[in-house]
Write an enzyme that holds these catalytic residues in place. Structure first.
Site, PDB file in Angstrom:
ATOM      1  NE  ARG A 234      -4.250  -1.427  -0.058  1.00  0.00           N
ATOM      2  CZ  ARG A 234      -4.353  -2.476  -0.856  1.00  0.00           C
ATOM      3  NH1 ARG A 234      -3.319  -2.809  -1.632  1.00  0.00           N
ATOM      4  NH2 ARG A 234      -5.453  -3.200  -0.889  1.00  0.00           N
ATOM      5  CG  ASP A 258       2.289  -2.470  -8.413  1.00  0.00           C
ATOM      6  OD1 ASP A 258       2.308  -2.173  -9.628  1.00  0.00           O
ATOM      7  OD2 ASP A 258       1.342  -3.091  -7.883  1.00  0.00           O
ATOM      8  CD  GLU A 263      -2.610   3.223  -5.571  1.00  0.00           C
ATOM      9  OE1 GLU A 263      -3.458   2.397  -5.935  1.00  0.00           O
ATOM     10  OE2 GLU A 263      -1.448   2.905  -5.249  1.00  0.00           O
ATOM     11  CG  HIS A 295      -2.450  -0.901  -7.276  1.00  0.00           C
ATOM     12  ND1 HIS A 295      -2.787  -0.167  -6.160  1.00  0.00           N
ATOM     13  CD2 HIS A 295      -2.615  -2.196  -6.916  1.00  0.00           C
ATOM     14  CE1 HIS A 295      -3.157  -0.980  -5.182  1.00  0.00           C
ATOM     15  NE2 HIS A 295      -3.055  -2.228  -5.630  1.00  0.00           N
TER      16      HIS A 295
END
Length: 338
Positions: A234, A258, A263, A295
């Site tokens: 996260r 990622d 985001e 992600h």
């Protein structure tokens, strides 16, 4: 049951429609995210199905309950975006997908490590331009390196197994380690030791009040100079501004992300024709030793099949009055595992 999906993409529709042949629910897909402005769109649905960046706050939950929603189904493992106390007060059960394909995220973690180490992304661009020089592309043997894993849940364990196959020494930290950790050769240790000894640090813990900005200026100062830092869990576990300072000082030599704290305004959308307004994110992109993916660590056919089937089974169990094995209890803090 009537299910309204928020933040849905074409691949969500594909995999959920295919899986639903077994369950027979009524599916309605919306591209818009769930928030205070869009919650009214759930009217007529008994269930809302949400993803990682949907806002499931107290005001949103009140709107959902007023519109007749009886269940919140997360099609992901994390639930930090849900006000669980408010959900409990409204008698709105929350279910999730605790495990779909841990291999998907673990393998993406290794892909990021290998890409950063061997500069594969930079070499690809060079060769396409006819530049075959090797200067600046030197890596190191992953074999014999020390990798620290923060979070030893299902994904962390799979990552550890892969790293052991590469011949790495694996250190691990978790507040609730299992016997399997030591069985596969993970050396359990405290965070300070993990920071000090790891050549590579990879995050596999959920976002909780305890893990929020776990990686900050203080923890970065304890790390080895030239450390590689990977985050596929996260975004808010990392303080991005502190990491930028670490990159500038060369304390952090490689960074793979990622996920990103802000985001929600970026990932899962095509913004190629727009000016990105997030200055912190753009600063991260300016470093040639930073690799960012949007992600996508979970994004395999195996994982999407698993997510669709488990989510729809959770909803079917609710409809049939069965025990909700994947319910999220609001009174418990999530452990440092995923």
């Amino acid at each position: 049951m009537n299910i309204t999906f928020f933040s849905s993409k074409p691949y969500d529709q594909q995999f959920f429609n295919e899986a639903n042949a077994e369950f027979g629910h009524q599916l309605r897909f919306l591209e818009v995210p769930l928030n205070a402005q869009t919650a009214v769109l759930a009217q007529g649905a008994g269930v809302v199905c949400v993803f990682v960046n949907d806002v499931v706050s107290e005001p949103v939950l009140h709107q959902l309950a007023d519109n007749g929603v009886r269940l919140v189904a997360l099609r992901c493992a994390g639930y930090n975006n849900v006000d669980l106390k408010a959900a409990a007060a409204l008698s709105l059960p929350v279910v999730r997908v605790p495990a779909y394909s841990p291999y998907a995220v673990a393998e993406h973690t290794l892909a990021m490590i290998l890409t950063l180490n061997r500069h594969t992304h930079r070499a690809y661009n060079r060769v396409r331009e006819g530049n075959f020089a090797l200067t600046g592309l030197m890596g190191f043997d992953l074999h014999g390196s020390t990798v620290g894993l923060i979070g030893l849940g299902t994904i962390g364990i799979v990552t550890a197994r892969i790293l052991k196959g590469f011949g790495c020494r694996v250190l691990g930290y978790d507040i609730r380690p299992t016997a399997e950790c030591q069985e596969i050769g993970v050396e359990l240790t405290d965070l300070d030791t993990l920071y000090a000894q790891s050549d590579i640090i990879s995050l596999h813990c959920p976002l909780t009040p305890q893990t929020h900005h776990l990686i900050n200026e203080e923890s970065i100062a304890k790390m080895k100079s030239g450390v590689m830092l990977i985050n596929t869990s996260r975004g808010a576990i990392i303080d991005a501004r502190a990491v930028i300072k670490g990159l500038k000082s060369e304390k952090i030599k490689y960074l793979g992300l990622d996920v990103y704290e802000e985001e929600g305004d970026l990932f899962f959308e095509d913004l190629s024709g727009k000016v990105i307004q997030d200055d912190v994110f753009m600063r991260l992109l300016s470093f040639n030793n930073v690799l960012i993916t949007g992600h996508q660590a979970f994004f395999t056919t195996n994982a999407l099949n698993g997510i669709a089937h488990i989510t729809l089974q959770n909803i079917t169990d609710f409809e049939q009055g069965k025990s909700l094995v994947n319910a999220v209890p609001f009174e418990k803090s999530p452990p440092m595992t995923v």
